[in-house]
Every structure is written in structure tokens, then in C-alpha cells.
Write an enzyme that holds these catalytic residues in place. Structure first.
Site, PDB file in Angstrom:
ATOM      1  N   ASP A 108      29.134  84.410   0.451  1.00  0.00           N
ATOM      2  CA  ASP A 108      27.880  85.130   0.704  1.00  0.00           C
ATOM      3  C   ASP A 108      27.843  86.363  -0.175  1.00  0.00           C
ATOM      4  O   ASP A 108      28.890  86.919  -0.531  1.00  0.00           O
ATOM      5  CB  ASP A 108      27.780  85.548   2.173  1.00  0.00           C
ATOM      6  N   ASP A 159      27.415  85.540  -5.386  1.00  0.00           N
ATOM      7  CA  ASP A 159      25.960  85.462  -5.570  1.00  0.00           C
ATOM      8  C   ASP A 159      25.660  84.069  -6.111  1.00  0.00           C
ATOM      9  O   ASP A 159      26.073  83.721  -7.218  1.00  0.00           O
ATOM     10  CB  ASP A 159      25.527  86.538  -6.574  1.00  0.00           C
ATOM     11  N   ASN A 180      23.443  76.520   1.437  1.00  0.00           N
ATOM     12  CA  ASN A 180      22.673  77.066   2.567  1.00  0.00           C
ATOM     13  C   ASN A 180      22.030  78.421   2.271  1.00  0.00           C
ATOM     14  O   ASN A 180      21.007  78.755   2.872  1.00  0.00           O
ATOM     15  CB  ASN A 180      23.622  77.197   3.773  1.00  0.00           C
ATOM     16  N   TYR A 231       8.378  80.954  -1.597  1.00  0.00           N
ATOM     17  CA  TYR A 231       9.438  80.353  -0.772  1.00  0.00           C
ATOM     18  C   TYR A 231       9.243  78.846  -0.672  1.00  0.00           C
ATOM     19  O   TYR A 231      10.174  78.063  -0.936  1.00  0.00           O
ATOM     20  CB  TYR A 231       9.403  80.981   0.627  1.00  0.00           C
ATOM     21  N   LYS A 275      11.538  75.456  -1.804  1.00  0.00           N
ATOM     22  CA  LYS A 275      12.068  74.494  -0.831  1.00  0.00           C
ATOM     23  C   LYS A 275      11.586  73.071  -1.142  1.00  0.00           C
ATOM     24  O   LYS A 275      12.300  72.101  -0.885  1.00  0.00           O
ATOM     25  CB  LYS A 275      11.700  74.925   0.590  1.00  0.00           C
TER      26      LYS A 275
HETATM   27  N1  LIG Z   1      15.587  80.478  10.063  1.00  0.00           N
HETATM   28  C1  LIG Z   1      14.655  79.586   9.833  1.00  0.00           C
HETATM   29  O1  LIG Z   1      13.679  79.473  10.625  1.00  0.00           O
HETATM   30  C2  LIG Z   1      14.733  78.670   8.639  1.00  0.00           C
HETATM   31  C3  LIG Z   1      13.799  77.628   8.547  1.00  0.00           C
HETATM   32  C4  LIG Z   1      13.866  76.744   7.486  1.00  0.00           C
HETATM   33  C5  LIG Z   1      14.846  76.889   6.518  1.00  0.00           C
HETATM   34  N2  LIG Z   1      15.742  77.915   6.611  1.00  0.00           N
HETATM   35  C6  LIG Z   1      16.765  77.991   5.565  1.00  0.00           C
HETATM   36  O2  LIG Z   1      18.043  77.991   6.163  1.00  0.00           O
HETATM   37  C7  LIG Z   1      18.991  78.655   5.313  1.00  0.00           C
HETATM   38  C8  LIG Z   1      19.783  79.664   6.131  1.00  0.00           C
HETATM   39  O3  LIG Z   1      18.901  80.673   6.584  1.00  0.00           O
HETATM   40  P1  LIG Z   1      19.115  81.506   7.926  1.00  0.00           P
HETATM   41  O4  LIG Z   1      17.939  81.278   8.770  1.00  0.00           O
HETATM   42  O5  LIG Z   1      20.463  81.267   8.459  1.00  0.00           O
HETATM   43  O6  LIG Z   1      18.957  82.982   7.307  1.00  0.00           O
HETATM   44  P2  LIG Z   1      19.934  84.255   7.240  1.00  0.00           P
HETATM   45  O7  LIG Z   1      19.118  85.286   6.547  1.00  0.00           O
HETATM   46  O8  LIG Z   1      20.498  84.524   8.577  1.00  0.00           O
HETATM   47  O9  LIG Z   1      21.116  83.761   6.279  1.00  0.00           O
HETATM   48  C9  LIG Z   1      20.937  83.604   4.890  1.00  0.00           C
HETATM   49  C10 LIG Z   1      22.217  84.066   4.194  1.00  0.00           C
HETATM   50  O10 LIG Z   1      22.054  83.875   2.778  1.00  0.00           O
HETATM   51  C11 LIG Z   1      22.682  84.968   2.144  1.00  0.00           C
HETATM   52  N3  LIG Z   1      22.209  85.175   0.772  1.00  0.00           N
HETATM   53  C12 LIG Z   1      21.020  85.675   0.365  1.00  0.00           C
HETATM   54  N4  LIG Z   1      20.989  85.770  -0.972  1.00  0.00           N
HETATM   55  C13 LIG Z   1      22.180  85.302  -1.439  1.00  0.00           C
HETATM   56  C14 LIG Z   1      22.753  85.134  -2.721  1.00  0.00           C
HETATM   57  N5  LIG Z   1      22.086  85.500  -3.843  1.00  0.00           N
HETATM   58  N6  LIG Z   1      23.986  84.609  -2.812  1.00  0.00           N
HETATM   59  C15 LIG Z   1      24.690  84.282  -1.701  1.00  0.00           C
HETATM   60  N7  LIG Z   1      24.205  84.423  -0.450  1.00  0.00           N
HETATM   61  C16 LIG Z   1      22.963  84.928  -0.327  1.00  0.00           C
HETATM   62  C17 LIG Z   1      22.346  86.175   3.037  1.00  0.00           C
HETATM   63  O11 LIG Z   1      23.197  87.282   2.777  1.00  0.00           O
HETATM   64  C18 LIG Z   1      22.509  85.558   4.411  1.00  0.00           C
HETATM   65  O12 LIG Z   1      23.828  85.755   4.902  1.00  0.00           O
HETATM   66  C19 LIG Z   1      18.164  79.268   4.182  1.00  0.00           C
HETATM   67  O13 LIG Z   1      18.244  78.452   3.038  1.00  0.00           O
HETATM   68  C20 LIG Z   1      16.751  79.273   4.741  1.00  0.00           C
HETATM   69  O14 LIG Z   1      15.766  79.251   3.735  1.00  0.00           O
HETATM   70  C21 LIG Z   1      15.702  78.819   7.635  1.00  0.00           C
END
Ligand SMILES: NC(=O)c1ccc[n+]([C@@H]2O[C@H](COP(=O)([O-])OP(=O)(O)OC[C@H]3O[C@@H](n4cnc5c(N)ncnc54)[C@H](O)[C@@H]3O)[C@@H](O)[C@H]2O)c1
Length: 245
Positions: free
Chosen positions: A39, A61, A88, A153, A157
Site C-alpha cells: 500500500d 505505489d 485491489n 473513476y 473500472k
Molecule cells: N467501497 C466500495 O463501495 C467499492 C465499490 C466498488 C469497488 N471498490 C473498489 O474496491 C477496491 C478497494 O477499495 P476500498 O473500498 O477497500 O477502499 P479503501 O480506500 O478503504 O482502500 C483502498 C486502498 O488503496 C490504497 N491506495 C490508493 N492509492 C494507491 C497507490 N497509488 N498505490 C498503492 N495503494 C494505493 C489506499 O491507501 C487504500 O489503503 C478499490 O479498487 C475500489 O475502487 C470499492
């Protein structure tokens, strides 16, 4: 939870400091995997320490090519190989096409789309040599539907679903499966950090199962695709959304 469903597998999970990635890391270790959590946010170090000797954390990153080389080397050094990659990590900000400037576009593109591509490329050589592997790309319900107000976004996706399809057919002859998971409305910091209370209240009215999903419910789907139980599944776009899509 299926105990030991991932016994002996080595997995890299990006974005593992928070939300779904953290849930996946915990579930994978509980199911017998060795996990490299990565992360950009170093708080994943503390999580990895709670998971014991089968977990390590690397600050990373996903949009940086060089740091992918460090991650794959560290995974092989720590655990000997790479069987599973979960792409993820993600970022999310609201915005219509009209308000999407180049900064906003690049912000989403670099993490959600370029990061996913670089991840698949980074593990390819090791999985090809092993003749097996499972890559799980986290897309979104917004990656197969027409949801206005999230232009940059949602574009990334959709691209994740497209890359998953293309990679699945290119890599199937090498024994590498590539699937996408499309979460719906999941209770994580991302949901609450980037949506207004009104928007979340609206979402709550459109979920057929009548509630938001939990990170563990996404982790269970990801674990299935990582496991040998999914040995005949590739190119799938698995919606885990309570029935919205
Ligand atoms: N929460 C939702 O409702 C939802 C819905 C559909 C899809 N998603 C997808 O699920 C995945 C996880 O999201 P989440 O809900 O757990 O969000 P979250 O924000 O809790 O976790 C996302 C993580 O990605 C990390 N991150 C961001 N930029 C980064 C980079 N450049 N390099 C490495 N790490 C990086 C952040 O630090 C964070 O820890 C994402 O791809 C998100 O788009 C989430």
C-alpha cells in the site's frame, strides 16, 4: 470461511492497508496463504505484524513500475514464489465529465488502470515459469453499468474489466487465470470518504438485498477466485453487489 482453502499459496494484495484489501489479507492468512500486503499508506505494516510470520508489508505505489519490481522480488525472497495477485488498490472521487480535468483523469488512471496493468505484467514471468497463477482485478459495479457522476473513476473500472477479459484469453494457455470482482456498495473508508451522506442514503434504497456489503463479503469472493476451487474460472466478472447490477 473455508479453512486452509489457500494453503501453500503466496499472494500479493495491493491496497491492503484499508478496507477490502485489509479484509482480504486477513482472510487469506486465515486460509493458509502467505501474503505480501502492499500500500502507499504505511499503516499496513501494523496489520501485517498482527498476522504473524505469514505476512509482510511493503510500501508501494502501484502506479510506479520500479516499485513493482521491488514488490515481486520481496515476495520471492520472503516466500519463494507468487501464486496470486490481487490488484485491489484504488482511488475514487466523484465528478461528471464536465468537471473532470486532466489532474482528476490522471489521478484515477494511474492508480486504477495503469496500476492494474503494471501488476499483471510484473507477476507474469514468475507465473509463466510456474505454469500457473491466479490474478484477481478489483473493478466495480461502475465498471459494467452506466452510473452518472463518476466519469473518471467509472472509465477506469470499465478498463479493468476490459483488461481482465483480454488478459484472461492471452494468459489461459500459460495456466494463468485472470478474473475480475465487481463490488457494489461496500462499507469501507472509500465509500464514506468520497460520497455525501445523501448519496449513500440513495444507494441504500437501491440494494435488492437491503443492506451494504462488508469487506469480508468481497474477500470471500476474491478468496474463491484465488483458490483451486475456481480452477475452471477465468475471464469472469463476478458481481458482488447485493443484486444491484
Ligand atoms: N467501497 C466500495 O463501495 C467499492 C465499490 C466498488 C469497488 N471498490 C473498489 O474496491 C477496491 C478497494 O477499495 P476500498 O473500498 O477497500 O477502499 P479503501 O480506500 O478503504 O482502500 C483502498 C486502498 O488503496 C490504497 N491506495 C490508493 N492509492 C494507491 C497507490 N497509488 N498505490 C498503492 N495503494 C494505493 C489506499 O491507501 C487504500 O489503503 C478499490 O479498487 C475500489 O475502487 C470499492
Amino acid at each position: 470461511m473455508v479453512e486452509e482453502a489457500l494453503a501453500g499459496k503466496v499472494a500479493i494484495i495491493t491496497g491492503a492497508s484499508s478496507g477490502q484489501g485489509a479484509a482480504e489479507a486477513k482472510m487469506f492468512v486465515a486460509q493458509g496463504a502467505k501474503v505480501v500486503l502492499t500500500d502507499i499508506n504505511p499503516s499496513g505494516q501494523a496489520l501485517a505484524e498482527t498476522l504473524g510470520s505469514n505476512a509482510v508489508f511493503i510500501e508501494h505505489d502501484v502506479s510506479d513500475l520500479t516499485s513493482w519490481e521491488q514488490v515481486t522480488s520481496a515476495a520471492v525472497d520472503a516466500f519463494g514464489t507468487i501464486d496470486v495477485l490481487v490488484n485491489n488498490a484504488g482511488v475514487h472521487r466523484p465528478g461528471t465529465i464536465e468537471v473532470t480535468d486532466l489532474e482528476m483523469w490522471d489521478f484515477h488512471y494511474r492508480v486504477n488502470q495503469l496500476g492494474c496493468f503494471l501488476g499483471m505484467r510484473a507477476v507474469l514471468g514468475i507465473m509463466k515459469a510456474a505454469g500457473k497463477g491466479s490474478i484477481i482485478n478489483i473493478s466495480s459495479g461502475a465498471g459494467q453499468d452506466n452510473i452518472p457522476g463518476y466519469f473518471a473513476y467509472a472509465t477506469t473500472k470499465w478498463a479493468v474489466c476490459g483488461m481482465t477479459k483480454l488478459a484472461s484469453s492471452e494468459l489461459a494457455p500459460l495456466g494463468i487465470r485472470v478474473n475480475a470482482v465487481l463490488p457494489g456498495i461496500i462499507d469501507t473508508p472509500m465509500l464514506h470518504g468520497t460520497n455525501t451522506a445523501e448519496r449513500i442514503a440513495f444507494y441504500d434504497t437501491i440494494i435488492p438485498l437491503g443492506r451494504r456489503g462488508t469487506p469480508d463479503e468481497i474477500a470471500a469472493a476474491v478468496s474463491f477466485l484465488a483458490s483451486d476451487a475456481a480452477s475452471y474460472v477465468t475471464g469472469a466478472q463476478l458481481l458482488v453487489d447485493g443484486g444491484i447490477g
